[in-house]
Scaffold this motif. Structure first.
Motif, PDB file in Angstrom:
ATOM      1  N   LYS A  77       0.838  -1.208   0.000  1.00  0.00           N
ATOM      2  CA  LYS A  77       0.000   0.000   0.000  1.00  0.00           C
ATOM      3  C   LYS A  77       0.869   1.253   0.000  1.00  0.00           C
ATOM      4  N   THR A 102       2.613   1.903  -3.437  1.00  0.00           N
ATOM      5  CA  THR A 102       1.750   2.330  -4.546  1.00  0.00           C
ATOM      6  C   THR A 102       1.272   3.772  -4.351  1.00  0.00           C
ATOM      7  N   GLU A 103       1.433   4.317  -3.186  1.00  0.00           N
ATOM      8  CA  GLU A 103       0.959   5.697  -2.918  1.00  0.00           C
ATOM      9  C   GLU A 103       1.889   6.728  -3.456  1.00  0.00           C
TER      10      GLU A 103
END
Length: 157
Positions: free
Chosen positions: A153, A156-157
């Motif tokens: 997570k 991918t930010e």
């Protein structure tokens, strides 16, 4: 003369190649790749079943009679059928709740103390320890999975 000997040797070599013995199959390749079919009975077992077919009542009756007459081997056979030997026994052992990886060491300490106090046998401790170890691996895998998911997570930010 030397030429004749060489010719004979080469013919022997050719013949031996044709009649290869030992391992005729290439390494890793079976002559019977499917193997023995599942459920196939041993020849001796099938023969014994054929010979005993229809004689079960008589044999059991004879065994019981021999046991009643005092034959200790027949008694053992009968008792093992009536009350099979126990493979294990339930043990009463208090193990602390395991919620995270650190709790497994506390649980193992409880197992070791139980062996030391004579509450359980070393063999029983080994079985309980293996159960704790499997549970530890489950916790570890779950924690790793959640950490990887969290890292994915963040990346991918």
């Amino acid at each position: 003369m030397a030429i004749k000997k060489e010719i004979k040797k080469s013919k022997v070599a050719e013949i031996s190649v044709e009649k290869q013995r030992g391992r005729p199959f290439a390494k890793g390749v079976s002559g019977n790749p499917k193997g023995k079919p599942k459920g196939t009975r041993n020849k001796a077992t099938r023969l014994a079943e054929t010979l005993l077919d229809g004689q079960t009542k008589k044999l059991v009756g004879k065994c019981v009679q021999m046991a009643l007459d005092g034959d200790s081997a027949a008694m053992k056979v009968c008792m093992d059928r009536l009350i099979p030997p126990r493979k294990g026994r339930p043990i009463n052992l208090t193990i602390p709740q395991i919620e995270q990886l650190g709790d497994t060491s506390t649980a193992m300490k409880a197992v070791i103390n139980a062996v030391g106090e004579g509450e359980i046998t070393p063999n029983e401790a080994q079985v309980v320890s293996s159960v704790i170890e499997v549970y530890r691996k489950v916790i570890e895998t779950t924690e790793l999975e959640s950490r990887i998911t969290e890292l994915e997570k963040v990346s991918t930010e």
